[in-house]
Design a protein around this motif. Structure first.
Motif, PDB file in Angstrom:
ATOM      1  N   PRO A 235      41.420  35.833  37.098  1.00 15.44           N
ATOM      2  CA  PRO A 235      42.164  35.108  38.127  1.00 15.44           C
ATOM      3  C   PRO A 235      41.316  33.990  38.732  1.00 15.44           C
ATOM      4  O   PRO A 235      40.103  34.153  38.905  1.00 15.44           O
ATOM      5  N   PHE A 236      41.945  32.871  39.033  1.00 11.08           N
ATOM      6  CA  PHE A 236      41.267  31.846  39.830  1.00 11.08           C
ATOM      7  C   PHE A 236      41.012  32.433  41.208  1.00 11.08           C
ATOM      8  O   PHE A 236      41.903  33.039  41.807  1.00 11.08           O
ATOM      9  N   LEU A 237      39.776  32.284  41.702  1.00 12.13           N
ATOM     10  CA  LEU A 237      39.431  32.747  43.047  1.00 12.13           C
ATOM     11  C   LEU A 237      38.803  31.581  43.790  1.00 12.13           C
ATOM     12  O   LEU A 237      37.879  30.931  43.276  1.00 12.13           O
ATOM     13  N   ALA A 238      39.283  31.322  44.988  1.00 11.41           N
ATOM     14  CA  ALA A 238      38.820  30.141  45.724  1.00 11.41           C
ATOM     15  C   ALA A 238      37.351  30.279  46.124  1.00 11.41           C
ATOM     16  O   ALA A 238      36.867  31.380  46.398  1.00 11.41           O
ATOM     17  N   HIS A 239      36.645  29.159  46.116  1.00 13.21           N
ATOM     18  CA  HIS A 239      35.276  29.104  46.634  1.00 13.21           C
ATOM     19  C   HIS A 239      35.289  28.182  47.846  1.00 13.21           C
ATOM     20  O   HIS A 239      35.842  27.077  47.784  1.00 13.21           O
ATOM     21  N   VAL A 252      46.184  39.378  40.331  1.00 15.73           N
ATOM     22  CA  VAL A 252      45.596  40.425  39.495  1.00 15.73           C
ATOM     23  C   VAL A 252      46.642  40.934  38.504  1.00 15.73           C
ATOM     24  O   VAL A 252      46.367  41.114  37.319  1.00 15.73           O
ATOM     25  N   GLN A 253      47.857  41.132  38.997  1.00 10.36           N
ATOM     26  CA  GLN A 253      48.901  41.702  38.141  1.00 10.36           C
ATOM     27  C   GLN A 253      49.242  40.764  36.980  1.00 10.36           C
ATOM     28  O   GLN A 253      49.412  41.217  35.852  1.00 10.36           O
ATOM     29  N   THR A 275      34.378  39.858  35.583  1.00 12.24           N
ATOM     30  CA  THR A 275      33.851  40.052  36.933  1.00 12.24           C
ATOM     31  C   THR A 275      34.836  39.494  37.969  1.00 12.24           C
ATOM     32  O   THR A 275      34.994  40.072  39.051  1.00 12.24           O
ATOM     33  N   ALA A 276      35.517  38.409  37.629  1.00  6.57           N
ATOM     34  CA  ALA A 276      36.511  37.856  38.568  1.00  6.57           C
ATOM     35  C   ALA A 276      37.624  38.873  38.817  1.00  6.57           C
ATOM     36  O   ALA A 276      38.083  39.050  39.955  1.00  6.57           O
ATOM     37  N   LEU A 277      38.021  39.573  37.772  1.00  7.51           N
ATOM     38  CA  LEU A 277      39.057  40.600  37.922  1.00  7.51           C
ATOM     39  C   LEU A 277      38.539  41.744  38.795  1.00  7.51           C
ATOM     40  O   LEU A 277      39.256  42.264  39.657  1.00  7.51           O
ATOM     41  N   GLY A 278      37.260  42.106  38.582  1.00  7.54           N
ATOM     42  CA  GLY A 278      36.638  43.159  39.397  1.00  7.54           C
ATOM     43  C   GLY A 278      36.416  42.724  40.840  1.00  7.54           C
ATOM     44  O   GLY A 278      36.316  43.549  41.746  1.00  7.54           O
ATOM     45  N   THR A 279      36.331  41.428  41.053  1.00  7.98           N
ATOM     46  CA  THR A 279      36.169  40.896  42.406  1.00  7.98           C
ATOM     47  C   THR A 279      37.515  40.872  43.139  1.00  7.98           C
ATOM     48  O   THR A 279      37.597  41.204  44.321  1.00  7.98           O
TER      49      THR A 279
END
Ligand code: 5AD
Ligand code: FES
Length: 352
Positions: A235-239, A252-253, A275-279
């Protein structure tokens, strides 16, 4: 009465192809039993090739300098707040020694696009790792390079290369990157790597602003042409210190459903639960495996630099030592009925 969703899953599994309408229905269906059936089909396919084995890759994030400026990425060159670091050849080798002692048989050298490391330096690092650890695979993940450089790395002993296309759609790509970068060039790099003989990994971000089933379908279509050995999605996760700091995170889904679709389309591919999925979800990596993934990539970078390789906010495992992560992952995997493989974990079509 026949269930249309279940028939779709069975068809994709049988033919390893899908239509855009089928993709759309998989992403929008809200029935939990349907989702469970999709994941069950995916794990069944994974098991046919890999049994219940999960491959570990030791990730060495050796530089967070990057000349690129992707709008979503925390180590983009315009992020003046990022504390930059580079590992020396000796430091990289010592990560590998530590990893080999922990049972790793693959090292992934990942970094930003950092011109400080010349081709000669990269080749020197690769050949030294191969000399000390001849039973281990070396995977590179250092971005877009001329074909000649890829060839030299291959000749020095690197056998795998990870380069996500991020999105195969040129217009969508342009919304994610500055004008100097193009999807066309990125895809060309993947073809070059394939032609040289690497086991190639590509992949895309899930839930980037503006991404719809149309863009995702293009990614699937591109990958069906490329036939990569590995596919990484997350997943894209914002920084917080990027232009996309206020964009909503990817789902996630959706990521899990897409992992399952990828497993059905690419039965023998190596698919990491990232790791992004785990985050994004504390159980994300387990959920990824239960949706068809079969690879985990724990961090082998020295503890002192861990929290500096931040592509997105909240990254997990930045405080843990490699040994701790291995122990933790082993427990997590066994709890869901899987085991850690001891072999190198090459793609089944790459016999050694
Ligand atoms: N969120 C999730 N993944 C990201 N990556 C880069 N930035 C982000 C982010 N903000 C991914 C890219 C890249 C990989 C190494 O990390 O897909 O290819
Ligand atoms: Fe790193 Fe669990 S995987 S602590």
């Amino acid at each position: 009465m026949e269930d249309c969703f279940l028939r779709t899953v069975a068809e994709i599994k049988e033919n390893q192809k899908l239509t855009k309408e089928q993709l759309q229905s998989i992403l929008t269906d809200r029935d939990e039993a349907h989702e469970a059936a999709l994941f069950a089909a995916a794990t069944e396919v994974a098991e046919q090739t890999f049994q219940k084995q999960i491959y570990l890759r030791g990730l060495i994030e050796f530089t967070n300098y990057c000349k690129n400026d992707c709008y979503y990425c925390g180590i983009r060159c315009s992020n003046k707040k990022a504390e930059r670091y580079r590992l020396s050849k000796e430091e990289i080798l010592s990560c590998c020694d530590k990893g080999a002692a922990l049972g790793f048989r693959t090292f992934v050298l990942q970094g930003g696009e950092d011109p400080y490391y010349t081709d000669e330096m990269i080749c020197g690092i690769i050949s030294e790792i191969k000399k000390k650890h001849p039973d281990c695979a070396v995977t590179l993940s250092i971005g877009e390079k001329p074909k000649e450089s890829y060839r030299r790395f291959f000749e020095s002993g690197a056998e795998r290369y990870l380069l996500r296309q991020e999105t195969a759609d040129e217009a969508h790509y342009k919304t994610m990157h500055p004008p100097a970068m193009s999807a066309e060039n990125r895809k060309q790099c993947l073809w070059d790597l394939k032609e040289i003989g690497y086991q190639v990994g590509c992949g895309f971000l899930v839930g980037t602003p503006g991404q719809t089933a149309t863009e995702i379908y293009e990614d699937l279509h591109f990958m069906q042409k490329l036939q990569p050995q590995m596919i990484g999605i997350g997943p894209f996760l914002a920084h917080k210190d990027t232009p996309w700091h206020d964009r909503p995170d990817g789902s996630v889904q959706d990521t899990l459903r897409l992992l399952a679709v990828l497993r059905l389309l690419f039965p023998k591919a190596l698919l990491p639960a990232t790791t992004a999925l785990g985050t994004a979800d504390p159980k994300g990596r387990e959920k990824g495996i239960l949706a068809g993934a079969n690879v985990l990539m724990p961090n082998l970078s020295p503890a002192a630099v861990r929290e500096k390789y931040l592509l997105y906010d909240g990254k997990i495992c930045t405080g843990e030592e490699a040994a701790e992560c291995v122990r933790c992952l082993k427990e997590r995997i066994e709890r869901i009925g899987y085991t850690i493989a001891e072999s190198r974990g090459d793609h089944p079509d790459f016999c050694r």
